[in-house]
Design a protein around this motif. Sequence first.
Motif, mmCIF file in Angstrom:
data_model
loop_
_atom_site.group_PDB
_atom_site.id
_atom_site.type_symbol
_atom_site.label_atom_id
_atom_site.label_comp_id
_atom_site.label_asym_id
_atom_site.label_seq_id
_atom_site.Cartn_x
_atom_site.Cartn_y
_atom_site.Cartn_z
ATOM 1 N N HIS A 276 0.907 -1.326 0.239
ATOM 2 C CA HIS A 276 -0.280 -0.422 -0.034
ATOM 3 C C HIS A 276 0.891 1.434 0.050
ATOM 4 C CE1 HIS A 276 0.391 -0.646 4.389
ATOM 5 N NE2 HIS A 276 0.710 0.342 4.710
ATOM 6 N N LEU A 277 2.191 1.187 0.552
ATOM 7 C CA LEU A 277 3.100 2.501 0.371
ATOM 8 C C LEU A 277 3.821 2.454 -1.045
ATOM 9 C CD1 LEU A 277 5.004 1.707 3.174
ATOM 10 C CD2 LEU A 277 3.034 3.297 3.146
ATOM 11 N N LEU A 278 3.193 1.035 -1.974
ATOM 12 C CA LEU A 278 4.061 1.256 -2.971
ATOM 13 C C LEU A 278 2.761 1.929 -4.296
ATOM 14 C CD1 LEU A 278 6.150 -0.807 -3.101
ATOM 15 C CD2 LEU A 278 7.312 1.049 -3.099
ATOM 16 N N LEU A 279 2.130 1.825 -4.038
ATOM 17 C CA LEU A 279 0.233 2.407 -4.813
ATOM 18 C C LEU A 279 1.309 3.512 -5.908
ATOM 19 C CD1 LEU A 279 -2.182 2.256 -2.955
ATOM 20 C CD2 LEU A 279 -1.823 0.189 -4.231
ATOM 21 N N THR A 280 2.581 4.242 -5.443
ATOM 22 C CA THR A 280 2.163 5.208 -6.337
ATOM 23 C C THR A 280 3.935 5.339 -6.410
ATOM 24 O OG1 THR A 280 1.228 7.205 -5.731
ATOM 25 C CG2 THR A 280 3.240 8.109 -6.220
ATOM 26 N N PRO A 281 4.253 4.330 -7.654
ATOM 27 C CA PRO A 281 5.262 4.367 -7.987
ATOM 28 C C PRO A 281 7.082 4.570 -7.412
ATOM 29 C CG PRO A 281 4.465 3.968 -9.811
ATOM 30 C CD PRO A 281 3.070 4.694 -8.946
ATOM 31 N N VAL A 282 7.542 4.156 -7.152
ATOM 32 C CA VAL A 282 8.786 5.107 -5.883
ATOM 33 C C VAL A 282 9.990 4.830 -7.367
ATOM 34 C CG1 VAL A 282 10.687 4.742 -4.377
ATOM 35 C CG2 VAL A 282 8.505 4.823 -3.478
ATOM 36 N N SER A 283 10.312 5.993 -8.850
ATOM 37 C CA SER A 283 11.583 5.916 -9.179
ATOM 38 C C SER A 283 12.870 6.082 -9.073
ATOM 39 C CB SER A 283 11.162 6.601 -10.526
ATOM 40 O OG SER A 283 9.521 6.394 -10.415
ATOM 41 N N ASN A 284 13.105 5.646 -9.001
ATOM 42 C CA ASN A 284 14.954 6.514 -9.315
ATOM 43 C C ASN A 284 15.587 7.147 -10.739
ATOM 44 O OD1 ASN A 284 15.582 4.487 -10.436
ATOM 45 N ND2 ASN A 284 16.676 3.118 -8.081
ATOM 46 N N SER A 285 17.307 7.066 -10.310
ATOM 47 C CA SER A 285 18.067 8.472 -11.765
ATOM 48 C C SER A 285 17.881 7.457 -13.232
ATOM 49 C CB SER A 285 19.072 8.667 -12.068
ATOM 50 O OG SER A 285 19.308 7.927 -11.102
ATOM 51 N N LYS A 286 17.540 5.304 -12.232
ATOM 52 C CA LYS A 286 17.520 4.559 -13.425
ATOM 53 C C LYS A 286 16.909 4.026 -14.331
ATOM 54 C CE LYS A 286 22.225 3.069 -11.148
ATOM 55 N NZ LYS A 286 22.960 1.978 -10.547
ATOM 56 N N GLY A 287 15.311 4.498 -13.383
ATOM 57 C CA GLY A 287 14.296 4.654 -14.293
ATOM 58 C C GLY A 287 13.400 3.202 -13.220
ATOM 59 N N ALA A 288 14.356 2.691 -11.937
ATOM 60 C CA ALA A 288 13.906 1.364 -11.689
ATOM 61 C C ALA A 288 12.265 1.783 -10.283
ATOM 62 C CB ALA A 288 14.697 0.842 -10.485
ATOM 63 N N ALA A 289 11.732 1.006 -10.705
ATOM 64 C CA ALA A 289 10.259 1.382 -9.966
ATOM 65 C C ALA A 289 9.659 0.677 -9.225
ATOM 66 C CB ALA A 289 9.332 1.915 -10.786
#
Length: 289
Positions: A276-289
């Motif tokens: 439920h904390l990842l419903l909004t994707p967490v992105s980094n500069s390498k594009g991992a979500a």
Amino acid sequence: MSKAYILIARGCLKHPRFKPRGPFSQFEAWYWLMESPAYVPRDVTITNGRNRLTVRLEPGQLTYSIRYLAKAWQWSDKRVQRFLSALEFDRSVTTQTTTGQTVITLCNWAKYQRPDFEATTQSATATTTATTTNKKERKERKNICASGEPEGFVDWYAIYPKKKAPQAAKKAFAKVLSSGLIALPVLMERTRAFAATWANEPKDRRQYIPYPASWLNDGSYDDEPEGAEPAPAPIDPRSFTDENWRKRLDYFRDADKWIDKWGPKPGEPGCLVPAHLLLTPVSNSKGAA
């Protein structure tokens, strides 16, 4: 509205008409500090029992024990400590205690002393054989005392065994503490332990000490020092609360770093972050979500 300044001669508090009667007011204590620092680089000798230590003071620095200040101001030791803490809180001074003495740096002292500060400094540095070194030290101290400095940074930076890239170190220091990854007292203790491992290393080996910002950003404060007692078992990330995870997700987003002991990072199989904390994707500069 622009600020104006006036120059006041040292020693006004010794004038018979203006000498304080009884305990100093806060203004008188602040004025005492303002007229007491070194105005050119100089060395002072500190005696503590049988020990003697030479301390280098830069313009805007002074060094006295809390007991000496208490006697001079007719205050209690605790009142002096509270006063200095309040000045540190509003970025007026920074302090560092060594061998029972407190080195006080007035962060804006050079600004208060305009317009004659530059001329005095140039005259002094022209007669010293360490001109280049002194300029570097003053520049580094100016960087550390700049506005927006994280609380506790000066004391931490003084402990760290390599003085490089202070602005990058300041940014990394603030990010690590605001993320909740480690508390300041624990960070100070582990930095002292890390510094101790390098204390007796030869000069050619000390070049391998990581930059302060790199040491912080890599989470090296969690490494076990060589020769240290076994570290306690790490906290199981499955015991993290939602608030714990949110801080780590914010750190991942801002610093583009994920600590291995937290398990697989977001987007990788086996990630332990609650869904439920990842419903909004967490992105980094390498594009991992």
